[in-house]
Motif scaffolding. Sequence first.
Motif, PDB file in Angstrom:
ATOM      1  N   VAL A  88      84.545 -18.294  20.654  1.00  0.00           N
ATOM      2  CA  VAL A  88      85.455 -19.005  20.282  1.00  0.00           C
ATOM      3  C   VAL A  88      85.271 -20.218  19.905  1.00  0.00           C
ATOM      4  O   VAL A  88      83.923 -20.314  20.762  1.00  0.00           O
ATOM      5  CB  VAL A  88      87.008 -18.044  20.665  1.00  0.00           C
ATOM      6  N   HIS A  89      85.128 -21.297  19.436  1.00  0.00           N
ATOM      7  CA  HIS A  89      85.311 -22.225  19.309  1.00  0.00           C
ATOM      8  C   HIS A  89      85.447 -23.172  20.528  1.00  0.00           C
ATOM      9  O   HIS A  89      86.603 -22.718  20.895  1.00  0.00           O
ATOM     10  CB  HIS A  89      85.869 -23.264  18.241  1.00  0.00           C
ATOM     11  N   PRO A  90      84.983 -24.391  20.561  1.00  0.00           N
ATOM     12  CA  PRO A  90      85.528 -24.665  22.318  1.00  0.00           C
ATOM     13  C   PRO A  90      86.453 -25.616  21.574  1.00  0.00           C
ATOM     14  O   PRO A  90      87.284 -27.008  21.859  1.00  0.00           O
ATOM     15  CB  PRO A  90      84.882 -25.350  22.892  1.00  0.00           C
ATOM     16  N   THR A  91      87.610 -25.347  21.040  1.00  0.00           N
ATOM     17  CA  THR A  91      88.980 -25.758  20.249  1.00  0.00           C
ATOM     18  C   THR A  91      89.708 -25.730  20.778  1.00  0.00           C
ATOM     19  O   THR A  91      89.994 -24.322  21.039  1.00  0.00           O
ATOM     20  CB  THR A  91      88.510 -26.150  18.795  1.00  0.00           C
ATOM     21  N   ARG A  92      91.058 -26.440  21.349  1.00  0.00           N
ATOM     22  CA  ARG A  92      92.316 -26.075  21.379  1.00  0.00           C
ATOM     23  C   ARG A  92      92.812 -25.391  20.204  1.00  0.00           C
ATOM     24  O   ARG A  92      93.778 -24.109  20.209  1.00  0.00           O
ATOM     25  CB  ARG A  92      93.458 -27.257  21.795  1.00  0.00           C
ATOM     26  N   ARG A 146      77.066 -16.220  15.584  1.00  0.00           N
ATOM     27  CA  ARG A 146      78.166 -15.695  16.134  1.00  0.00           C
ATOM     28  C   ARG A 146      79.979 -15.765  14.600  1.00  0.00           C
ATOM     29  O   ARG A 146      79.370 -16.628  14.300  1.00  0.00           O
ATOM     30  CB  ARG A 146      78.672 -15.743  17.131  1.00  0.00           C
ATOM     31  N   THR A 147      80.557 -14.974  15.436  1.00  0.00           N
ATOM     32  CA  THR A 147      82.075 -15.201  14.488  1.00  0.00           C
ATOM     33  C   THR A 147      82.749 -16.071  15.833  1.00  0.00           C
ATOM     34  O   THR A 147      83.240 -14.984  16.525  1.00  0.00           O
ATOM     35  CB  THR A 147      82.188 -13.841  13.250  1.00  0.00           C
ATOM     36  N   CYS A 148      83.413 -16.727  15.083  1.00  0.00           N
ATOM     37  CA  CYS A 148      84.540 -17.415  16.364  1.00  0.00           C
ATOM     38  C   CYS A 148      85.612 -15.935  15.856  1.00  0.00           C
ATOM     39  O   CYS A 148      86.153 -15.771  14.976  1.00  0.00           O
ATOM     40  CB  CYS A 148      85.516 -18.538  15.590  1.00  0.00           C
ATOM     41  N   VAL A 149      86.535 -15.670  16.961  1.00  0.00           N
ATOM     42  CA  VAL A 149      87.419 -14.317  16.207  1.00  0.00           C
ATOM     43  C   VAL A 149      88.450 -15.168  15.895  1.00  0.00           C
ATOM     44  O   VAL A 149      89.790 -14.444  15.207  1.00  0.00           O
ATOM     45  CB  VAL A 149      87.696 -13.326  17.578  1.00  0.00           C
ATOM     46  N   ALA A 150      88.982 -16.686  16.296  1.00  0.00           N
ATOM     47  CA  ALA A 150      90.081 -16.517  15.485  1.00  0.00           C
ATOM     48  C   ALA A 150      90.433 -17.846  14.555  1.00  0.00           C
ATOM     49  O   ALA A 150      91.017 -16.753  13.479  1.00  0.00           O
ATOM     50  CB  ALA A 150      89.950 -18.336  16.104  1.00  0.00           C
ATOM     51  N   GLU A 153      76.416 -20.643  14.967  1.00  0.00           N
ATOM     52  CA  GLU A 153      75.427 -20.478  15.783  1.00  0.00           C
ATOM     53  C   GLU A 153      76.276 -20.571  17.102  1.00  0.00           C
ATOM     54  O   GLU A 153      77.428 -20.578  17.476  1.00  0.00           O
ATOM     55  CB  GLU A 153      74.229 -21.945  16.311  1.00  0.00           C
ATOM     56  N   ARG A 154      75.394 -19.821  18.090  1.00  0.00           N
ATOM     57  CA  ARG A 154      75.850 -19.226  19.726  1.00  0.00           C
ATOM     58  C   ARG A 154      76.039 -20.141  20.837  1.00  0.00           C
ATOM     59  O   ARG A 154      76.870 -20.027  21.069  1.00  0.00           O
ATOM     60  CB  ARG A 154      75.064 -18.137  19.769  1.00  0.00           C
ATOM     61  N   ALA A 155      75.020 -21.706  20.298  1.00  0.00           N
ATOM     62  CA  ALA A 155      75.463 -22.617  21.575  1.00  0.00           C
ATOM     63  C   ALA A 155      76.519 -23.539  20.768  1.00  0.00           C
ATOM     64  O   ALA A 155      77.145 -24.068  22.135  1.00  0.00           O
ATOM     65  CB  ALA A 155      74.231 -23.538  20.840  1.00  0.00           C
ATOM     66  N   GLU A 156      77.235 -23.107  20.025  1.00  0.00           N
ATOM     67  CA  GLU A 156      78.852 -24.001  19.559  1.00  0.00           C
ATOM     68  C   GLU A 156      80.016 -23.567  19.861  1.00  0.00           C
ATOM     69  O   GLU A 156      80.986 -23.973  19.691  1.00  0.00           O
ATOM     70  CB  GLU A 156      78.899 -23.918  17.844  1.00  0.00           C
ATOM     71  N   GLU A 196      80.073 -19.022  31.019  1.00  0.00           N
ATOM     72  CA  GLU A 196      79.627 -19.992  30.419  1.00  0.00           C
ATOM     73  C   GLU A 196      77.951 -19.999  29.906  1.00  0.00           C
ATOM     74  O   GLU A 196      77.313 -21.002  29.039  1.00  0.00           O
ATOM     75  CB  GLU A 196      79.448 -20.796  31.922  1.00  0.00           C
ATOM     76  N   ARG A 197      77.318 -18.815  31.052  1.00  0.00           N
ATOM     77  CA  ARG A 197      76.158 -18.851  30.913  1.00  0.00           C
ATOM     78  C   ARG A 197      75.635 -17.242  30.041  1.00  0.00           C
ATOM     79  O   ARG A 197      74.238 -16.956  29.344  1.00  0.00           O
ATOM     80  CB  ARG A 197      75.001 -18.762  31.799  1.00  0.00           C
ATOM     81  N   ALA A 198      76.549 -17.077  28.915  1.00  0.00           N
ATOM     82  CA  ALA A 198      77.199 -15.914  27.969  1.00  0.00           C
ATOM     83  C   ALA A 198      75.825 -15.143  28.605  1.00  0.00           C
ATOM     84  O   ALA A 198      75.454 -14.496  28.497  1.00  0.00           O
ATOM     85  CB  ALA A 198      76.549 -16.536  26.902  1.00  0.00           C
ATOM     86  N   ALA A 199      76.190 -14.402  30.132  1.00  0.00           N
ATOM     87  CA  ALA A 199      75.374 -13.027  30.744  1.00  0.00           C
ATOM     88  C   ALA A 199      75.856 -12.553  31.278  1.00  0.00           C
ATOM     89  O   ALA A 199      75.293 -11.055  31.667  1.00  0.00           O
ATOM     90  CB  ALA A 199      74.324 -14.125  31.866  1.00  0.00           C
TER      91      ALA A 199
END
Length: 91
Positions: free
Chosen positions: A44-48, A5-9, A15-18, A33-36
């Motif tokens: 988006v990356h889980p970074t501030r 996937r591509t980070c929108v930021a 990878e989707r898991a990241e 959280e479950r992408a469901a």
Amino acid sequence: MVAVRTCVACRQRAERAELLRVVLRGGRLMVDERAALPGRGAWVHPTRRCLELAVSRGSFARALRASGKPDASPLREQAENTHGQLMSGSR
């Protein structure tokens, strides 16, 4: 084959898991959280830095095809609670 996937930021592919999937629920941004959850999602990356960049640029509204500016406060709270101290990566 690994789902990418591509980070929108930052627009980097990962990878989707990241990445975190973000959805719009009642005009509020929330982490899926479950992408469901049904409907359109933004990744988006889980970074501030990436979260703040996506909110300030309006990337979530554009990716989720939302009219107006969605409320990002639940997203920030949920990301902090779910992922503890968000990674302070250099993305």
